[in-house]
Design a protein around this motif. Structure first.
Motif, short mmCIF file in Angstrom:
data_model
loop_
_atom_site.label_atom_id
_atom_site.label_comp_id
_atom_site.label_asym_id
_atom_site.label_seq_id
_atom_site.Cartn_x
_atom_site.Cartn_y
_atom_site.Cartn_z
N MET B 1 -17.58 8.78 64.36
CA MET B 1 -18.03 9.35 65.64
C MET B 1 -17.76 10.83 65.67
O MET B 1 -16.88 11.35 64.99
CB MET B 1 -17.27 8.69 66.80
CG MET B 1 -17.62 7.24 67.02
SD MET B 1 -19.26 7.03 67.65
CE MET B 1 -19.06 7.58 69.33
N GLY B 2 -18.49 11.50 66.50
CA GLY B 2 -18.23 12.92 66.68
C GLY B 2 -18.67 13.71 65.48
O GLY B 2 -19.43 13.26 64.64
N GLY B 3 -18.19 14.89 65.40
CA GLY B 3 -18.54 15.73 64.27
C GLY B 3 -17.75 17.00 64.35
O GLY B 3 -16.87 17.13 65.19
N SER B 4 -18.06 17.89 63.50
CA SER B 4 -17.31 19.13 63.53
C SER B 4 -18.15 20.20 64.22
O SER B 4 -19.37 20.23 64.10
CB SER B 4 -16.97 19.58 62.13
OG SER B 4 -18.14 19.88 61.43
N LEU B 5 -17.46 21.01 64.96
CA LEU B 5 -18.14 22.06 65.69
C LEU B 5 -18.60 23.13 64.71
O LEU B 5 -17.90 23.48 63.78
CB LEU B 5 -17.16 22.65 66.69
CG LEU B 5 -17.77 23.19 67.96
CD1 LEU B 5 -18.38 22.07 68.75
CD2 LEU B 5 -16.69 23.86 68.76
N SER B 337 -13.60 19.89 69.72
CA SER B 337 -12.73 19.16 68.82
C SER B 337 -12.79 19.79 67.43
O SER B 337 -13.67 20.59 67.13
CB SER B 337 -13.17 17.71 68.74
OG SER B 337 -14.49 17.66 68.26
N ASN B 338 -11.84 19.42 66.62
CA ASN B 338 -11.75 19.91 65.24
C ASN B 338 -11.47 21.40 65.17
O ASN B 338 -11.89 22.06 64.24
CB ASN B 338 -13.02 19.60 64.44
CG ASN B 338 -13.31 18.14 64.41
OD1 ASN B 338 -12.45 17.33 64.77
ND2 ASN B 338 -14.49 17.77 64.02
#
Lengths: 269, 424
Positions: B1-5, B337-338
């Motif tokens: 899920m999600g990812g890196s900005l 995030s990240n």
């Protein structure tokens, strides 16, 4: 540093926000952002800067570009990113997430101000009385959306005002008028015929970080979990890799984390 | 899920070294006040000689403490708004002005009664020095034993209130962080308790150093009973602090117990990140484990050098705790995030090492001024304690130095090596 306008002499609330009676308030200003229509052109950011004279390096509204998806192991072994003997290919999509102050109905920033320099106006706007601000930064810490910042020119806390100087004169906020895709819609929730009322009635909407209990008054259409995940703290923070420029395999989540530059003076884009 | 900005630099850590120092200094205030109350409230007679010194150190730091937050505020000229439109009781920060002013008033009263008898005896002499102390004694001329007993009763009452204020003064600072739900590493109900206990720990270590150094400065040997007694209290509170840190670890570093955001921040910042050295190394290792291990070795515990190492290690650990809370909490990104919100501490200018050293220098100057006006050496000697130096027994109740003498400002040890050497 001018005082905030209050053209209609609406009452201010500092403490318990149940005091704001929606029945007796002339308006209840909200914004609905339809993410299906945002093309990421950033013209709202430019319009806001121009309208509100926002200094270089800080932003009252910004459009976050969020990459959603995963890096997957390339079975052939010739993906663009190589980590620990494996190569990875992106299976990702990009989304734009316009952000601004959520003008929360239970704003923690107002509650924590030690000198009542920030307040909620009866029509829902969360505003700052700049000459009173002591610049302690507690409201900036307390905002879960990072919507507040220190204005480097006037050296006080600052944030989006929903363009109070415009809406008190019957105009729309600058970001709304400049939105080419009509993704941003502003209006009065007390008015059943308003466009925001219709949108909220017809679509399922979502707020950012509703678990914080702030009751945000900016509503998003099509804000899905992947976006929320990537645009809040409720995810892994980036492993600290100062001075290195290598992609890392995160054992915790099983994901490859791309090196992203950190730091800089608040450059939101 | 999600990812890196795909971009970052979105956020800034606005609270810097000055805000790290504020809870540190106010912790020393609260802790050294607790040390003075060991004598005034809990009737630990062996600490009587220490109490006047603890009151002076506590007051000097209390006056200097707000300079840190004043230096951190962007509009310090607006600080008086706290008096005219304080957001009581809704804002945790609004508690500051109430607690601080009450605390200042109480400490001044405590200062007056702790030194009243000494000041009256000095005022009996002649010259400007005696005249000055007639003013400081506020016209009191009572040197009787019943007067001294009344002083002790008043000090008991003042110190009882003072302990509550010390807890409030430091507890509110913990609550400033604990009430900030936007930062998952701060938003824990443990915060006020963690701050109070580590404040007491740092205050005892600080008073150990102040006591030993101050005694050497005036050429008396520091009393072993006082020093080892302080170390015992230090270890007891250190164990309590360790227990609280263990709870904090359990509810932050174990994914099954912790909130997801708390755990991921804790994992990537404290356990495998920019704060690993200051958290595991300094806060827990040097600040807690090392002093406890050193204290378990009798030879080290009984030596002056060992005591100094234990105290300095504890002080470093508590400063690291403030560092990790203030800067570590802000390193966690709120909206992307990240990423880690990086901070750097400048050497000079706004919110820098220079300003922090300046605040400590101001505190030291105030301490020197007060210790010159209020002769704690004579107040300590007048206290009915064990002889301070076995080789030179001081009669209980009798001043060790002539009282009508005008003070001599000595900068440096003027005594023979035999009396100024403590030795292990």
């Amino acid at each position: 540093m001018s005082e905030i306008e209050n053209a209609h002499d609406l009452p201010y609330v500092h403490n318990t926000f149940s005091q704001v009676d929606p029945e007796r308030s002339p308006h209840h200003w909200v914004m609905v952002i339809d993410l299906r229509k945002c093309i990421g052109c950033q013209s709202c950011v430019v319009a806001c800067k121009s309208e509100n004279n926002v200094p270089v390096g800080v932003y009252r509204t910004w459009v976050q570009v969020v990459e959603v998806g995963q890096w997957e192991v390339d079975p052939n072994g010739d993906g663009p990113v190589a980590v620990e003997g494996k190569t990875y290919v992106p299976s990702v999509k990009r989304f734009s997430l316009p952000r601004l102050c959520n003008h929360c109905d239970d704003p923690p920033c107002v509650e924590v101000c030690p000198v009542e320099a920030t307040f909620k106006r009866q029509d829902g706007l969360v505003l700052i009385d700049y000459p009173t601000c002591i610049g302690c930064g507690y409201c900036i810490q307390a905002c879960p959306y990072d919507a507040r910042f220190f204005n480097p020119i006037q050296q006080t806390a600052d944030k989006c005002t929903f363009c109070v100087q415009r809406i008190d004169r019957g105009l729309l906020p600058a970001c709304v008028t400049s939105c080419v895709g009509r993704a941003r819609v502003f209006g009065d929730l007390n008015d059943p015929d308003s466009e925001v009322g219709a949108l909220l009635a017809h679509y399922s909407t979502q707020g950012l970080d509703i678990a914080a209990g702030t009751n945000p008054q900016v509503f998003y259409i099509n804000l899905d979990g992947d976006l929320v995940d990537a645009a809040t703290a409720y995810n892994t923070v980036y492993p600290y890799a100062a001075g290195t420029n290598t992609n890392q395999y995160d054992e915790l989540t099983g994901r490859v984390l791309l090196e992203t530059p950190t730091g800089g003076e608040g450059g939101r884009a | 899920m999600g990812g890196s900005l795909t971009h970052s630099g979105l956020e800034n850590a606005y609270w810097g070294l000055m805000v790290v120092t504020y809870p540190y200094i106010s912790g020393l205030v609260a802790g050294s006040f607790i040390v003075s109350s060991l004598s005034h409230v809990f009737h630990q007679r062996r600490f009587d000689a220490l109490a006047p010194l603890a009151v002076l150190a506590s007051l000097a730091l209390l006056i200097a403490a707000p300079l840190t937050v004043l230096g951190d505020a962007r509009q310090p000229s607006n600080a008086l708004e706290l008096l005219t439109r304080d957001h009581l009781p809704y804002s945790p920060l609004s508690m500051f002005i109430v607690i601080w002013l009450t605390y200042i008033a109480l400490m001044l009263a405590e200062l007056y009664f702790a030194f009243r008898a000494t000041n009256v005896r000095i005022a009996e002499g002649t010259g400007w020095w005696a005249g000055l102390h007639r003013v400081i004694a506020l016209g009191s001329s009572d040197t009787s034993e019943s007067g001294a007993r009344r002083d002790r009763r008043i000090l008991f009452g003042l110190s009882c209130v003072g302990i509550v204020l010390a807890f409030l003064f430091h507890g509110y600072i913990g609550f400033v962080f604990g009430a900030t739900k936007a930062r998952s590493l701060w938003a824990t109900p443990l915060m006020p308790v963690l701050f109070i206990v580590s404040a007491i720990v740092s205050g005892i270590a600080f008073m150990w150093l102040v006591y030993v150094v101050a005694m050497r400065y005036v050429g008396r040997r520091a009393d072993r009973v006082v020093a080892s007694g302080l170390l015992t209290y230090l270890v007891l509170f250190l164990l309590l602090d360790l227990f609280l840190d263990a709870i904090d670890l359990l509810t932050s570093a174990v994914p099954e117990y912790a909130q997801g955001s708390t755990y991921s921040s804790f994992y990537h910042l404290m356990l495998h990140g920019p704060f690993t050295f200051t958290y595991l190394g300094v806060q827990l290792g040097i600040g807690m484990v090392l002093p406890l291990v050193l204290w378990l070795i009798p030879v080290v515990r009984r030596s002056w050098l060992g005591g100094a190492v234990i105290s300095l290690a504890v002080l470093a650990g508590v400063f690291a705790m403030r560092w990790n809370v203030v800067l570590g909490g802000q390193a966690e990104s709120k909206i992307s995030s990240n990423t880690v919100v990086t901070t750097s501490v400048p050497l000079t200018g706004f919110d820098s090492l220079q300003t922090v050293l300046g605040v400590f220098a101001v505190a030291f100057l105030i301490f020197l001024l007060f210790s010159w006006l209020f002769p704690w050496r004579q107040a300590s000697a007048a206290a009915p304690a064990e002889p301070l130096d076995p080789g030179r027994p001081a009669q209980a109740g009798a001043p060790a130095e002539p009282l009508d003498q005008e003070p001599s400002l000595r900068f440096g040890p003027t005594l023979s090596p035999a009396t100024s050497k403590g030795g292990a």
